[in-house]
Scaffold this motif. Structure first.
Motif, PDB file in Angstrom:
ATOM      1  N   TYR A  59       0.796  -1.143   0.027  1.00  0.00           N
ATOM      2  CA  TYR A  59      -0.115  -0.026   0.087  1.00  0.00           C
ATOM      3  C   TYR A  59       0.652   1.384   0.004  1.00  0.00           C
ATOM      4  N   LYS A  78      -6.804   4.794  -4.838  1.00  0.00           N
ATOM      5  CA  LYS A  78      -6.579   3.841  -3.593  1.00  0.00           C
ATOM      6  C   LYS A  78      -7.207   2.672  -4.040  1.00  0.00           C
ATOM      7  N   SER A  79      -8.597   2.493  -4.593  1.00  0.00           N
ATOM      8  CA  SER A  79      -9.068   1.297  -4.782  1.00  0.00           C
ATOM      9  C   SER A  79      -8.498   0.465  -5.904  1.00  0.00           C
ATOM     10  N   PHE A 105     -12.441   2.996 -10.692  1.00  0.00           N
ATOM     11  CA  PHE A 105     -11.741   3.126  -9.651  1.00  0.00           C
ATOM     12  C   PHE A 105     -11.061   4.291  -9.349  1.00  0.00           C
ATOM     13  N   ASP A 106     -10.752   4.618  -8.241  1.00  0.00           N
ATOM     14  CA  ASP A 106      -9.979   5.916  -8.117  1.00  0.00           C
ATOM     15  C   ASP A 106      -8.500   5.125  -7.746  1.00  0.00           C
ATOM     16  N   ASP A 153      -5.359  -1.001  -3.922  1.00  0.00           N
ATOM     17  CA  ASP A 153      -5.609  -1.977  -3.044  1.00  0.00           C
ATOM     18  C   ASP A 153      -6.177  -3.315  -3.548  1.00  0.00           C
ATOM     19  N   LEU A 154      -6.972  -3.219  -4.631  1.00  0.00           N
ATOM     20  CA  LEU A 154      -7.365  -4.740  -5.097  1.00  0.00           C
ATOM     21  C   LEU A 154      -6.196  -5.186  -5.905  1.00  0.00           C
ATOM     22  N   GLY A 193     -15.109   4.705  -7.265  1.00  0.00           N
ATOM     23  CA  GLY A 193     -14.676   3.704  -6.294  1.00  0.00           C
ATOM     24  C   GLY A 193     -15.557   2.581  -6.076  1.00  0.00           C
ATOM     25  N   SER A 194     -16.232   2.205  -7.142  1.00  0.00           N
ATOM     26  CA  SER A 194     -17.149   0.942  -7.031  1.00  0.00           C
ATOM     27  C   SER A 194     -16.625  -0.242  -6.829  1.00  0.00           C
ATOM     28  N   ALA A 195     -17.090  -1.139  -6.064  1.00  0.00           N
ATOM     29  CA  ALA A 195     -16.473  -2.504  -6.248  1.00  0.00           C
ATOM     30  C   ALA A 195     -16.896  -3.479  -7.309  1.00  0.00           C
ATOM     31  N   ASP A 243      -9.141  -3.905   4.826  1.00  0.00           N
ATOM     32  CA  ASP A 243      -9.368  -4.528   3.685  1.00  0.00           C
ATOM     33  C   ASP A 243      -8.063  -5.741   3.507  1.00  0.00           C
TER      34      ASP A 243
END
Length: 637
Positions: free
Chosen positions: A87, A409-410, A406-407, A413-414, A166-168, A115
């Motif tokens: 991260y 960060k997301s 996505f942004d 992270d993924l 930021g949707s998953a 997460d």
């Protein structure tokens, strides 16, 4: 007998000590150091001293009731540590605590770390059937082919536009640099998507006839659920071969109603066919199932997209282990995507999977599950959730991308979760504590104040009781403190050791060990003088007799610290490490400073003065005795 005084060369020992200081502080100032002189002298401080975030993850039993093994727990710790470091944060500490917990400490930064404990098991599964997951009475036959605007099976481009930032639930597309076609299929469009192909032989509508056996624990849980919903409801659900049309049969709706009262944990032990075919089992229940509820890649699964569309998913033919690397990058439209690079075997599986999905081999995909182009859709499943379920518009022979809204960060992270692999153990976040810098600073001041008071009391007592010898104690403690401080700075850079409040407590305790060694030496010196020896000859003899006791006392303390470090967890390890480190460095000062400096003091006139030396009770007693020569043949005890 003591060696002749001429053989003692205190200058050499003091020179060795000076060399140690030069090397140590050269490392402090020039090895891995950054910033100004003040920054280079700062040790690595722990969470309780400078604030930050601490998260505790508890490993849960799998659905079959098996607890995690020590090997799996350690593997999970290493993966989580890699994720945290991926991260972009620094100085994170990830340790196991007991036989179930993993504690993540991030000093100096407040951040949501929940997460990092997700399993991150990636599966590509072909969508076999689609149905309404709202829990209402609806027949799948009444559901037309999904439209791009928010339906259960949107095209990839529509999925991307419908998702907020930021949707998953992003989509999967072919990588522009690696996409391609094969098997005579048409070239994929710019929004072509990968897939997880299923078995092309068996129809998707009927339950699997060769379902793998379930464990006794899961079977027992199913029996408990059967008892809860009642025999009529269970019999009605077991007889369903497709999602029931409750509007056409109100009596069936009444019989299946008890399934709407089941908890997510109870829903998780039902067969995938029952989860999908019973319309009163909603996405609200499915989305809240325990982690790893659809872990087995060899079994079909049921999952939801968007909280309303319920999918029956085929077995996973492409898994996260087939992904070689994952990175968060910007695509040609400056949108964040996660680029997937497959392994050699994984690329072959991926190509074959997209071919099956594109050609709908064996008509495995139900009509309601097809996309707008009449092609099979593939669900990208991460843990229990569907990331996206795009339509396959071509055979993909290269790398692909998970894209969406996505942004930075997301996406990172993924990518970090996929890059370092899935966790072998399922975790549930227990507590996340944010320690403010103000609290940490107050604890640091309190710890330093306690250490200062302890040191001051030792020095005051030393000067009061030992006078000139008290200066030896004072200088020894100062040198020990400098050695410990320099070692903390260097160890913090080299092995990541962090100084915590428990570590400061360990150093305070080490003051008592150091004071004991002084008392042993000086009292032995007084005994030698009382027995008739001069101070100059008493110093080396007292050292020989006291040395073994000093070494034994410090060895016991060191062994206690080592044992405590091995068997303890968390901050107690810091206490044990600091205590052991201070004990070892105290022995260095004892041998390279205390004994040489006492040899040099023995040659001074002040050392012979009872009022100055601190040997007042020994020297007068010696002067009052008759000057009778000692018998050299009598062996000292």
């Amino acid at each position: 007998m003591a060696p002749p005084q001429g053989q003692m060369r205190p200058g050499r020992q003091l020179a060795v000590l000076g060399l140690i200081f030069v090397v140590l502080y050269s490392l402090v100032f020039f090895s891995g150091a950054h910033g100004g002189w003040k920054d280079r002298l700062e040790p690595r401080l722990g969470l309780d001293l400078i604030g930050g975030t601490r998260l505790t993850l508890e490993a849960t039993n799998s659905l079959d009731g098996k607890p995690p093994t020590a090997a799996n727990l350690e593997e999970a710790r290493q993966i989580i540590e890699s994720r945290v470091n991926g991260y972009g944060v620094a100085e994170a500490e990830v340790v196991t605590e007991g036989n179930r917990n993993i504690v993540i400490s991030l000093p100096g930064e407040n951040r949501d770390l929940t997460d990092v404990g997700s399993a991150a098991e990636l599966r590509f599964r072909k969508v076999l059937k689609a149905a309404d997951g709202s829990g209402a009475a609806a027949a799948p036959a009444a559901t037309p082919t999904p439209a791009p605007s928010g339906s259960a099976a949107p095209k990839p481009s529509a999925t991307a536009s419908a998702k907020p930032s930021g949707s998953a639930a992003p989509k999967v597309t072919s990588s522009p640099s690696a996409g391609g076609q094969g098997g005579g299929a048409p070239a994929p469009s710019a929004s072509a998507t990968p897939s997880a192909s299923a078995s092309s032989s068996a129809p998707a509508a009927s339950p699997s006839a060769s379902a793998p056996p379930v464990s006794q624990s899961i079977e027992q849980q199913r029996q408990a659920v059967q008892k809860k919903v009642g025999a009529p409801a269970w019999a009605a659900a077991s007889g369903l071969q497709a999602p029931a049309d409750l509007a056409a049969d109100p009596s069936l709706a009444e019989r299946l109603k008890p399934f709407s009262t089941l908890s997510p944990q109870e829903i998780a032990v039902l067969t995938p066919e029952m989860q999908f075919n019973v319309p009163t089992i909603s996405c609200a229940q499915l989305d809240k199932r325990p982690a790893a509820s659809i872990k087995d890649p060899k079994q079909r699964a049921v999952a939801c997209e968007g909280g309303a569309a319920k999918y029956l998913l085929d077995v996973a033919k492409v898994e996260g282990t087939d992904v070689k690397d994952a990175n968060a990058v910007l695509d040609q439209t400056s949108a964040w995507v996660v680029s997937l690079n497959f392994t050699g075997d994984g690329q072959g599986k991926w190509t074959e999977l997209t071919r099956e999905a594109f050609q709908n081999t064996g008509n495995a995909c139900d009509q309601a599950a097809l996309g707008n182009e009449g092609k099979c859709r593939v669900a990208v499943v991460l843990d229990n959730a569907i990331v996206s379920a795009p339509e396959i518009q071509g055979v993909l022979t290269g790398d692909s991308q998970i894209s969406g809204s996505f942004d930075s960060k997301s996406a990172n992270d993924l990518a970090s979760q996929l890059r370092y692999g899935a966790l072998p153990v399922t975790f549930v976040p227990q507590t996340q504590q944010n320690v403010t810098a103000t609290l940490g600073d107050s604890q640091l001041r309190a710890g330093l104040l306690a250490a200062g008071i302890g040191l001051l009391l030792v020095i005051i007592y030393s000067f009061f009781y030992y006078r000139l010898l008290g200066s030896v104690i004072f200088l020894s403690l100062v040198l020990s403190a400098l050695l410990v401080f320099g070692a903390l700075v260097v160890l913090g850079r080299q092995i990541g050791f962090t100084l915590t409040l428990a570590g400061i407590a360990g150093m305070i305790v080490s003051l008592g060990v150091a004071a004991d060694s002084f008392v042993i030496y000086f009292e032995r010196l007084k005994d030698e003088i009382r027995e008739g020896r001069s101070p100059r000859s008493a110093v080396p003899r007292a050292w020989i007799r006291a040395r073994r006791t000093i070494i034994s006392a410090n060895a016991i303390t060191l062994m206690s610290a080592v044992v405590l470090y091995i068997v303890s967890v968390g901050t107690v390890k810091g206490f044990a490490f600091a205590l052991g480190l201070a004990t070892v460095l105290d022995l260095v000062v004892v041998f390279l400073f205390r004994h040489p400096i006492m040899t040099m003091f023995a040659s001074t006139k002040a050392f012979l003065s009872p009022r100055v030396s601190g040997l007042g009770r020994a020297l007068p007693a010696r002067s009052a005795e008759p000057a009778t020569p000692r018998n050299p043949r009598v062996k000292e005890a």
